[in-house]
Design a protein around this motif. Structure first.
Motif, PDB file in Angstrom:
ATOM      1  N   ALA A  93       0.670  -1.208   0.000  1.00  0.00           N
ATOM      2  CA  ALA A  93      -0.032   0.089  -0.124  1.00  0.00           C
ATOM      3  C   ALA A  93       0.865   1.250   0.032  1.00  0.00           C
ATOM      4  CB  ALA A  93      -0.809   0.007   1.176  1.00  0.00           C
ATOM      5  N   GLU A  94       2.225   1.102   0.160  1.00  0.00           N
ATOM      6  CA  GLU A  94       3.089   2.335   0.233  1.00  0.00           C
ATOM      7  C   GLU A  94       2.431   2.915   1.572  1.00  0.00           C
ATOM      8  OE1 GLU A  94       3.623   4.183  -3.434  1.00  0.00           O
ATOM      9  OE2 GLU A  94       4.226   2.053  -4.484  1.00  0.00           O
ATOM     10  N   ASP A  95       2.246   2.666   2.618  1.00  0.00           N
ATOM     11  CA  ASP A  95       1.688   3.040   3.781  1.00  0.00           C
ATOM     12  C   ASP A  95       2.286   2.500   4.972  1.00  0.00           C
ATOM     13  OD1 ASP A  95       0.243   4.108   5.850  1.00  0.00           O
ATOM     14  OD2 ASP A  95      -1.730   3.814   5.119  1.00  0.00           O
ATOM     15  N   PRO A  96       3.230   3.182   5.487  1.00  0.00           N
ATOM     16  CA  PRO A  96       3.930   2.490   6.545  1.00  0.00           C
ATOM     17  C   PRO A  96       3.103   2.597   7.804  1.00  0.00           C
ATOM     18  CG  PRO A  96       4.940   4.620   6.174  1.00  0.00           C
ATOM     19  CD  PRO A  96       3.993   4.437   5.036  1.00  0.00           C
ATOM     20  N   GLU A  97       2.181   3.433   7.985  1.00  0.00           N
ATOM     21  CA  GLU A  97       1.034   3.385   9.126  1.00  0.00           C
ATOM     22  C   GLU A  97       0.208   2.573   8.865  1.00  0.00           C
ATOM     23  OE1 GLU A  97       0.426   7.595  10.409  1.00  0.00           O
ATOM     24  OE2 GLU A  97       1.917   8.290   9.096  1.00  0.00           O
ATOM     25  N   ASP A 107     -14.439  -9.596   9.623  1.00  0.00           N
ATOM     26  CA  ASP A 107     -13.422 -10.612  10.350  1.00  0.00           C
ATOM     27  C   ASP A 107     -12.143  -9.901  10.611  1.00  0.00           C
ATOM     28  OD1 ASP A 107     -12.795 -11.124   7.850  1.00  0.00           O
ATOM     29  OD2 ASP A 107     -12.916 -13.422   7.922  1.00  0.00           O
ATOM     30  N   ILE A 108     -11.778  -8.931   9.653  1.00  0.00           N
ATOM     31  CA  ILE A 108     -10.667  -8.010   9.870  1.00  0.00           C
ATOM     32  C   ILE A 108     -10.834  -6.761   9.245  1.00  0.00           C
ATOM     33  CG2 ILE A 108      -9.622  -8.857   7.471  1.00  0.00           C
ATOM     34  CD1 ILE A 108      -7.043  -9.052   8.945  1.00  0.00           C
ATOM     35  N   ILE A 109     -10.263  -5.901   9.707  1.00  0.00           N
ATOM     36  CA  ILE A 109     -10.493  -4.510   9.451  1.00  0.00           C
ATOM     37  C   ILE A 109      -8.993  -3.979   9.280  1.00  0.00           C
ATOM     38  CG2 ILE A 109     -11.053  -2.065   9.694  1.00  0.00           C
ATOM     39  CD1 ILE A 109     -13.341  -3.125  11.519  1.00  0.00           C
ATOM     40  N   LEU A 110      -8.628  -3.587   8.135  1.00  0.00           N
ATOM     41  CA  LEU A 110      -7.280  -3.024   7.679  1.00  0.00           C
ATOM     42  C   LEU A 110      -7.373  -1.324   7.538  1.00  0.00           C
ATOM     43  CD1 LEU A 110      -6.034  -5.648   5.099  1.00  0.00           C
ATOM     44  CD2 LEU A 110      -5.791  -5.473   7.632  1.00  0.00           C
ATOM     45  N   ALA A 111      -6.701  -0.639   8.105  1.00  0.00           N
ATOM     46  CA  ALA A 111      -6.722   0.544   8.216  1.00  0.00           C
ATOM     47  C   ALA A 111      -5.476   1.211   7.372  1.00  0.00           C
ATOM     48  CB  ALA A 111      -6.591   1.585   9.548  1.00  0.00           C
ATOM     49  N   PHE A 112      -5.919   2.158   6.318  1.00  0.00           N
ATOM     50  CA  PHE A 112      -4.460   2.854   5.655  1.00  0.00           C
ATOM     51  C   PHE A 112      -4.462   4.131   5.939  1.00  0.00           C
ATOM     52  CE2 PHE A 112      -5.759  -1.272   3.638  1.00  0.00           C
ATOM     53  CZ  PHE A 112      -4.487  -1.866   3.411  1.00  0.00           C
ATOM     54  N   GLY A 138      -4.285  -8.138  -2.470  1.00  0.00           N
ATOM     55  CA  GLY A 138      -3.399  -7.380  -3.270  1.00  0.00           C
ATOM     56  C   GLY A 138      -4.374  -6.600  -4.528  1.00  0.00           C
ATOM     57  N   GLU A 139      -5.426  -7.229  -5.064  1.00  0.00           N
ATOM     58  CA  GLU A 139      -6.097  -6.331  -5.924  1.00  0.00           C
ATOM     59  C   GLU A 139      -6.672  -5.061  -5.145  1.00  0.00           C
ATOM     60  OE1 GLU A 139      -6.474  -6.106  -9.535  1.00  0.00           O
ATOM     61  OE2 GLU A 139      -4.735  -7.612  -9.162  1.00  0.00           O
ATOM     62  N   ALA A 140      -7.514  -5.546  -3.911  1.00  0.00           N
ATOM     63  CA  ALA A 140      -8.035  -4.497  -3.268  1.00  0.00           C
ATOM     64  C   ALA A 140      -7.115  -3.347  -2.660  1.00  0.00           C
ATOM     65  CB  ALA A 140      -8.714  -5.187  -2.055  1.00  0.00           C
ATOM     66  N   ILE A 141      -5.707  -3.652  -2.191  1.00  0.00           N
ATOM     67  CA  ILE A 141      -4.970  -2.904  -1.995  1.00  0.00           C
ATOM     68  C   ILE A 141      -4.493  -1.681  -2.994  1.00  0.00           C
ATOM     69  CG2 ILE A 141      -2.501  -2.416  -1.199  1.00  0.00           C
ATOM     70  CD1 ILE A 141      -2.811  -4.660   0.849  1.00  0.00           C
ATOM     71  N   ARG A 142      -4.504  -2.162  -4.390  1.00  0.00           N
ATOM     72  CA  ARG A 142      -4.392  -1.698  -5.796  1.00  0.00           C
ATOM     73  C   ARG A 142      -5.511  -0.598  -5.882  1.00  0.00           C
ATOM     74  NH1 ARG A 142      -0.948  -6.054  -6.386  1.00  0.00           N
ATOM     75  NH2 ARG A 142      -2.560  -7.294  -7.334  1.00  0.00           N
ATOM     76  N   GLY A 143      -6.654  -0.851  -5.379  1.00  0.00           N
ATOM     77  CA  GLY A 143      -7.870   0.006  -5.676  1.00  0.00           C
ATOM     78  C   GLY A 143      -7.767   0.999  -4.595  1.00  0.00           C
ATOM     79  N   LEU A 144      -6.897   1.426  -3.709  1.00  0.00           N
ATOM     80  CA  LEU A 144      -6.649   2.392  -2.514  1.00  0.00           C
ATOM     81  C   LEU A 144      -6.637   3.648  -3.451  1.00  0.00           C
ATOM     82  CD1 LEU A 144      -4.640   0.780   0.155  1.00  0.00           C
ATOM     83  CD2 LEU A 144      -6.981   1.237   0.407  1.00  0.00           C
TER      84      LEU A 144
END
Length: 95
Positions: A18-22, A48-53, A89-95
């Motif tokens: 994601a190029e997001d160190p946080e 069942d999981i939440i990822l914050a960018f 991976g595809e979902a992250i590329r959609g950020l």
């Protein structure tokens, strides 16, 4: 340890992709909904999981095998607008 991430994924890999160190995991104890444009309403989700960018102000929420993208609201709730499929991976590329 992958903290509930899909096979082959780690927090470090997620941050790099994601190029997001946080980027980080969020606790599940919050309201999570997806917009239903046909009815101008919301449908509750049980992730069942939440990822914050944090660099993007966006989150990815996994429900069953689907990743939904959304925005973290000031009250801690999440409003999602669409499923981005089953591939993280595809979902992250959609950020």
């Amino acid at each position: 340890m992958n903290d509930g991430l899909p096979e082959g994924w780690t927090i470090e890999r997620m941050r790099f992709a994601a190029e997001d160190p946080e980027a980080d995991l969020l606790i599940l104890n919050r309201l999570v909904v997806v917009e239903d444009h046909d009815r101008m309403d919301y449908t509750s989700l049980q992730p069942d999981i939440i990822l914050a960018f944090l660099s993007f102000g966006l989150c990815l929420v996994r429900v069953d095998d689907d990743w939904y993208m959304g925005q973290l609201e000031a009250d801690g709730s999440l409003v999602c607008w669409a499923s981005y499929g089953t591939d993280l991976g595809e979902a992250i590329r959609g950020l």
